[in-house]
Structures are given as C-alpha cells and as structure tokens.
Design a protein around this motif. Structure first.
Motif, PDB file in Angstrom:
ATOM      1  N   ALA A  68      54.660  53.495  70.725  1.00  0.00           N
ATOM      2  CA  ALA A  68      54.985  51.988  70.820  1.00  0.00           C
ATOM      3  C   ALA A  68      56.011  51.520  71.669  1.00  0.00           C
ATOM      4  CB  ALA A  68      54.985  51.561  69.434  1.00  0.00           C
ATOM      5  N   GLU A  69      56.953  52.318  71.849  1.00  0.00           N
ATOM      6  CA  GLU A  69      58.165  52.064  72.940  1.00  0.00           C
ATOM      7  C   GLU A  69      57.655  51.933  74.271  1.00  0.00           C
ATOM      8  OE1 GLU A  69      60.123  54.616  69.612  1.00  0.00           O
ATOM      9  OE2 GLU A  69      57.943  54.503  70.568  1.00  0.00           O
ATOM     10  N   TRP A  70      56.478  52.470  74.467  1.00  0.00           N
ATOM     11  CA  TRP A  70      55.720  52.551  75.862  1.00  0.00           C
ATOM     12  C   TRP A  70      54.648  51.472  76.069  1.00  0.00           C
ATOM     13  CZ3 TRP A  70      54.940  58.474  76.857  1.00  0.00           C
ATOM     14  CH2 TRP A  70      56.135  58.988  76.656  1.00  0.00           C
ATOM     15  N   SER A  71      54.656  50.555  75.068  1.00  0.00           N
ATOM     16  CA  SER A  71      53.339  49.871  75.096  1.00  0.00           C
ATOM     17  C   SER A  71      53.373  48.709  76.058  1.00  0.00           C
ATOM     18  CB  SER A  71      53.199  49.364  73.850  1.00  0.00           C
ATOM     19  OG  SER A  71      53.986  48.381  73.320  1.00  0.00           O
ATOM     20  N   ASN A  72      54.538  48.316  76.579  1.00  0.00           N
ATOM     21  CA  ASN A  72      54.510  47.235  77.526  1.00  0.00           C
ATOM     22  C   ASN A  72      54.842  47.661  78.884  1.00  0.00           C
ATOM     23  OD1 ASN A  72      53.941  45.286  75.396  1.00  0.00           O
ATOM     24  ND2 ASN A  72      56.157  45.437  74.655  1.00  0.00           N
ATOM     25  N   ASP A  73      54.711  48.688  79.291  1.00  0.00           N
ATOM     26  CA  ASP A  73      55.088  49.094  80.556  1.00  0.00           C
ATOM     27  C   ASP A  73      54.044  50.465  81.137  1.00  0.00           C
ATOM     28  OD1 ASP A  73      56.262  52.050  80.002  1.00  0.00           O
ATOM     29  OD2 ASP A  73      57.751  50.582  79.351  1.00  0.00           O
ATOM     30  N   PRO A 116      64.311  61.761  76.703  1.00  0.00           N
ATOM     31  CA  PRO A 116      63.189  61.518  77.192  1.00  0.00           C
ATOM     32  C   PRO A 116      62.299  60.406  76.845  1.00  0.00           C
ATOM     33  CG  PRO A 116      63.149  63.143  75.559  1.00  0.00           C
ATOM     34  CD  PRO A 116      64.642  62.894  75.979  1.00  0.00           C
ATOM     35  N   MET A 117      62.560  59.636  75.766  1.00  0.00           N
ATOM     36  CA  MET A 117      61.641  58.505  75.673  1.00  0.00           C
ATOM     37  C   MET A 117      62.168  57.251  76.281  1.00  0.00           C
ATOM     38  SD  MET A 117      59.339  57.407  73.415  1.00  0.00           S
ATOM     39  CE  MET A 117      59.444  58.469  71.863  1.00  0.00           C
ATOM     40  N   ALA A 118      63.408  57.365  76.868  1.00  0.00           N
ATOM     41  CA  ALA A 118      63.769  56.102  77.562  1.00  0.00           C
ATOM     42  C   ALA A 118      63.506  56.562  79.126  1.00  0.00           C
ATOM     43  CB  ALA A 118      65.355  56.219  77.413  1.00  0.00           C
ATOM     44  N   GLY A 119      63.080  57.680  79.619  1.00  0.00           N
ATOM     45  CA  GLY A 119      63.027  57.889  80.938  1.00  0.00           C
ATOM     46  C   GLY A 119      61.860  57.039  81.554  1.00  0.00           C
ATOM     47  N   PRO A 120      62.413  56.282  82.846  1.00  0.00           N
ATOM     48  CA  PRO A 120      61.402  55.743  83.531  1.00  0.00           C
ATOM     49  C   PRO A 120      60.318  56.445  84.102  1.00  0.00           C
ATOM     50  CG  PRO A 120      63.450  55.985  84.914  1.00  0.00           C
ATOM     51  CD  PRO A 120      63.427  56.796  83.566  1.00  0.00           C
ATOM     52  N   ILE A 121      59.150  55.910  84.479  1.00  0.00           N
ATOM     53  CA  ILE A 121      58.130  56.633  84.868  1.00  0.00           C
ATOM     54  C   ILE A 121      58.173  56.653  86.569  1.00  0.00           C
ATOM     55  CG2 ILE A 121      56.375  54.537  85.275  1.00  0.00           C
ATOM     56  CD1 ILE A 121      54.142  56.666  84.237  1.00  0.00           C
ATOM     57  N   GLU A 122      58.268  57.953  87.173  1.00  0.00           N
ATOM     58  CA  GLU A 122      58.426  57.946  88.813  1.00  0.00           C
ATOM     59  C   GLU A 122      57.088  58.235  89.624  1.00  0.00           C
ATOM     60  OE1 GLU A 122      61.372  60.779  88.841  1.00  0.00           O
ATOM     61  OE2 GLU A 122      62.908  59.204  89.182  1.00  0.00           O
ATOM     62  N   GLN A 123      56.119  58.761  88.754  1.00  0.00           N
ATOM     63  CA  GLN A 123      54.975  59.292  89.422  1.00  0.00           C
ATOM     64  C   GLN A 123      53.722  58.782  88.726  1.00  0.00           C
ATOM     65  OE1 GLN A 123      54.785  60.902  92.266  1.00  0.00           O
ATOM     66  NE2 GLN A 123      56.865  61.681  92.610  1.00  0.00           N
ATOM     67  N   ALA A 124      52.531  58.612  89.067  1.00  0.00           N
ATOM     68  CA  ALA A 124      51.457  58.268  88.429  1.00  0.00           C
ATOM     69  C   ALA A 124      50.881  59.545  87.471  1.00  0.00           C
ATOM     70  CB  ALA A 124      50.332  58.106  89.386  1.00  0.00           C
ATOM     71  N   PRO A 125      50.983  58.954  86.291  1.00  0.00           N
ATOM     72  CA  PRO A 125      50.438  60.374  85.330  1.00  0.00           C
ATOM     73  C   PRO A 125      49.127  60.992  85.879  1.00  0.00           C
ATOM     74  CG  PRO A 125      51.070  58.047  84.160  1.00  0.00           C
ATOM     75  CD  PRO A 125      50.861  57.905  85.707  1.00  0.00           C
ATOM     76  N   GLY A 126      49.480  62.439  85.790  1.00  0.00           N
ATOM     77  CA  GLY A 126      48.348  63.249  86.141  1.00  0.00           C
ATOM     78  C   GLY A 126      48.611  63.742  87.495  1.00  0.00           C
ATOM     79  N   THR A 127      49.456  63.287  88.315  1.00  0.00           N
ATOM     80  CA  THR A 127      49.456  63.396  89.691  1.00  0.00           C
ATOM     81  C   THR A 127      50.458  64.530  89.993  1.00  0.00           C
ATOM     82  OG1 THR A 127      50.777  61.702  90.307  1.00  0.00           O
ATOM     83  CG2 THR A 127      48.612  61.250  90.359  1.00  0.00           C
ATOM     84  N   HIS A 128      51.662  64.742  89.578  1.00  0.00           N
ATOM     85  CA  HIS A 128      52.972  65.377  89.788  1.00  0.00           C
ATOM     86  C   HIS A 128      53.188  66.228  88.736  1.00  0.00           C
ATOM     87  CE1 HIS A 128      56.150  66.280  92.671  1.00  0.00           C
ATOM     88  NE2 HIS A 128      56.825  65.913  91.560  1.00  0.00           N
TER      89      HIS A 128
END
Length: 438
Positions: free
Chosen positions: A205-210, A253-265
């Motif tokens: 749920a913590e990731w639902s808005n990004d 890890p839960m707070a870490g930002p996303i840097e790459q498109a999921p599944g690509t790197h």
C-alpha cells in the motif's frame, strides 16, 4: 567524548585500512558495535564459537572490531567502543539472536516448534571423494582460507564430508546471503500451496501512489525491481543501517525511490529480499504465521534440526542475511532444489516454479540470476567455466556456497569465513571430475 574516540580510531587506522571513505566515519561507532553484538551473539550461542574465533571473524570486516569490547552473559551479547555506542543482542531459543533495538516485546511471544533431524539422505561415503575433500580442506587450512565445512551429495546420498577445527556435522554456520535463496524457496512452497496472491498483483500500500506501484513479486525475486538500495557494506549505507541500526529491516528498502523501469535492470540488493519477506508476512497475517510457514512447510519436512532463521527486532525473518545452519542442513536445502521440489514422496515445490527460479532474468545488464539464485548461464559466457552450464547456486558473504548441478545429480557445499575471495569454481570442477558418470 565520541568525537575524540572517532579521531583516535582514524589516527590508529587510515580510512583505506578501515575499508570505507572518511565521510562515513560518523556512523562508525554504532555500526561497529551493532555488527559485533549481532554476529558475536549468534556465533556464541548458535555456532558455539570461543571469543578468540569470534573476534577474529569480526576483524575480517574491519580492524576497528579489535577495539570493540564484546561481553556475554547467559542470554545476550553486549558490545561497546570505549564505553560508547553500547549495543546488545539477545538470544532466544529457536529464534537465535536479535539486536535489542526499540520495542522487541513481540519476539517474546513467537513460538518455534522443534523438529527432528531428516533421515532421508543416506550416508554412503566414497573413499576417493572423501580423500579429495580432506585434501582440499587441508590445502585451504594451509592457505588460511578458513574453510569450515565441505560436503558432497551425489544421487541423493552423502558421499563425502569434511570439517575444519572445532566444527562438526551439527555446528550451525552463518549462511549470509544464502538466506536469499531459502527465502525464494519459501516463496515457491507458498506458491505451490496456493497461498500467495496472483503474480501481477501490486505489493505494498505504501507504493500505491507512485511508480513503485508497478513493481511485482517476480521483479523482487530477480533483483530487477528498479529500487535504489546502497548495498555497500560500510557505516551509513542502506545495508548496514538495515542490518545493524534499525528496528525494522524493511524501513530502508521500503522507502527507497525507483531509479529504473521495473524488470529492465539487475541490481543486487539485500533490502529487496527483506521486502519479499515483508510481502509474505503481510499475506500470511503476521510474524508468527510467517515463522510457522518456514517451520512447518520447509524446516520440518526437510528435518532441518540444526538450522535457525533469525528475526529482526520487529519480528520479521531476515531473509537477506540471517540463517545459520549445519553443513548437512544446507546440503538438504540444495537437494530439494536438485530434486525439483520433491522430498520423501511429496511435492514441496512445484517443478514449474523450480524451472522459473532457475531461468535467466530479462534485464539488460546481468541475466545470470534467477529467483534469488545465481546461475551459470544467462550471459555471453559461463559464470563458472569449470562447471556444467546448468549449475546454479546459493551464495553468501565470506564465500558460503551451495552449488547445485542437475546434470551431475550433485550438490556441493562450502562453508567458511574467507575474507578475500574463494575460487570455488576450479575446486568444485576437480571434485565433479572425480564423481563417476551415471
């Protein structure tokens, strides 16, 4: 006072000798005592090591560890550095050791039922392989590589085993990141039981808005989530904060930002494995339910009587790093994978899940990694050229290895404490050459 201590340490050992850059020094004291208390506690109560061996093991990470004052009582270990940054780890039977950070009262209510040792694997020593294993252990001792256990299973039988000084067949040894593979196996077991949500479901749920809402379980398993996580093992990094400073191993890890498109790197991350554990805990309904799943669905069927899966202060099993097990128990876990999830006439993990777990991922930079298992194939060249293409492995810090070679129906285990690398590829290649073709 603390500033003076840090300056004294820097005077004693340069940042290069310490093993990290000078900007990380402010986090030095609490990480040093957290590491010493946690690892010292587990080494004392689970492995049964004497203080001199514990201190030597800790010093392999940094000479600062020699300055840490580490003491034990009947159920805990306490570490401090010149009276500063005092940290305690508490031993609980069945749960191992956990740092005393924040409210740990939930741990007092967790129950771990005992299990009986597995009797399925037959001991049938091959004299030639046993002699080769003894020689390898002796050579490693001569080279001061600190090999502590070597085991070979072939055709489901234990055909050779050799142990270093003070180590026996039931000594619990630290697997470090081999716990990632065990976490993966628990996911496979729950998948087989139909207890996990669909693979395409969102995770937290913590990731639902990004953008993190697009991350799926398979991408966590393959270390291709795209999340930022500093795996550097130096004071102040995400990894050391997660393991030695924080109440919950999923906070960073839960707070870490996303840097790459999921599944690509592909990006190796211990935090990712603990996110998987958090997903399992939420799905199953709490820490006791997760502990029960591990104990009843894998530990009991395999008879892992000499294995301890340790929780963090928040009660979450630390899949990234904290499983201690005997050499024989680590070999049993490898044998379950080799047998494609079959054990004693029952299906613990579906074969299709085993296939998926040992298939190269689809990242653009590192494909030779499956579901928390390192693979020999996947990139332009073999990771281990002396081994068969279908080989894959659990691996952990200080050269912990469970190598699974399906085409030779063999599992090889090496446990130890080698700080500067252990080239198991040619060593295992020599051992495999001695195994008769079936």
């Amino acid at each position: 006072m603390a500033v003076g201590i840090v300056l004294a340490i820097v005077t004693i050992a340069s940042p290069g000798l310490l093993g990290f850059s000078i900007w990380r020094i402010p986090a030095l004291l609490p990480v040093a005592t957290g590491l010493a208390a946690k690892l010292g506690c587990s080494s004392h109560f689970l492995s049964g090591f004497a203080q001199d061996r514990i201190v030597a093991d800790l010093m392999s990470y940094s000479p600062v560890s020699k300055l840490v004052n580490l003491t034990f009582d009947e159920s805990s270990a306490t570490a401090d550095l010149f009276g500063q940054a005092r940290t305690r780890a508490i031993f609980r039977p069945g749960l191992g050791c956990t740092l005393d950070i924040g409210d740990t009262s939930a741990l007092n209510d967790l129950v771990v039922a005992p299990v009986k040792r597995d009797a399925v694997i037959e001991v049938a020593i091959n004299s030639q392989l046993q002699e080769a294993l003894n020689q390898l252990l002796a050579d490693d001792e001569q080279a001061q590589l600190q090999t502590r256990a070597l085991i070979i299973l072939h055709n489901g039988r234990l055909v050779a085993e050799s142990y270093g000084p003070g180590i026996t067949s039931d000594t619990q040894l630290h697997g470090w990141s081999m716990g990632k593979s065990v976490t993966s196996m628990l996911v496979g077991r729950l998948h087989t039981l139909g207890q996990l949500p669909a693979r395409d479901d969102p995770l937290f749920a913590e990731w639902s808005n990004d953008k993190r809402a697009n991350i799926r379980l398979e991408q966590l398993l393959q270390m291709s989530s795209g999340l930022s996580f500093d795996e550097t093992y130096a004071p102040g990094s995400d990894a050391t904060r997660m393991l030695f400073l924080e109440h919950s191993t999923v906070t960073a890890p839960m707070a870490g930002p996303i840097e790459q498109a999921p599944g690509t790197h592909f990006s190796y991350s211990s935090g990712t494995t603990n996110l998987i554990m958090q997903h399992l805990r939420q799905t199953l309904g709490g820490s006791q339910a997760l502990l029960n799943a591990w104990n009843e669905e894998l530990r009991r069927p395999l008879g892992l009587a000499d294995t301890t899966f340790e929780p963090d202060p928040d009660g979450l099993l630390v899949g990234s790093s904290y499983i201690y097990g005997s050499g024989r128990d680590w070999a049993r876990l490898g044998q379950l994978m080799l047998q494609r999830g079959q054990w004693n006439g029952s299906t613990l993990i579906d074969a299709d899940w085993i296939d998926a777990a040992t298939t190269p991922n689809k990242s653009t930079n590192e494909r030779a990694y499956g579901y928390q298992f390192w693979l020999n194939r996947g990139d332009d060249k073999l990771r281990w050229p002396h081994l068969a293409q279908d080989a894959y492995a659990m691996e952990g810090n200080r050269a912990q290895t469970v190598m699974i070679v399906p085409s030779r129906n063999t599992v090889l285990v090496r446990l130890g404490w080698t700080a500067n690398g252990y080239d198991f590829d040619p060593r295992f290649g020599v051992l495999l050459d001695l195994i008769p073709a079936d």
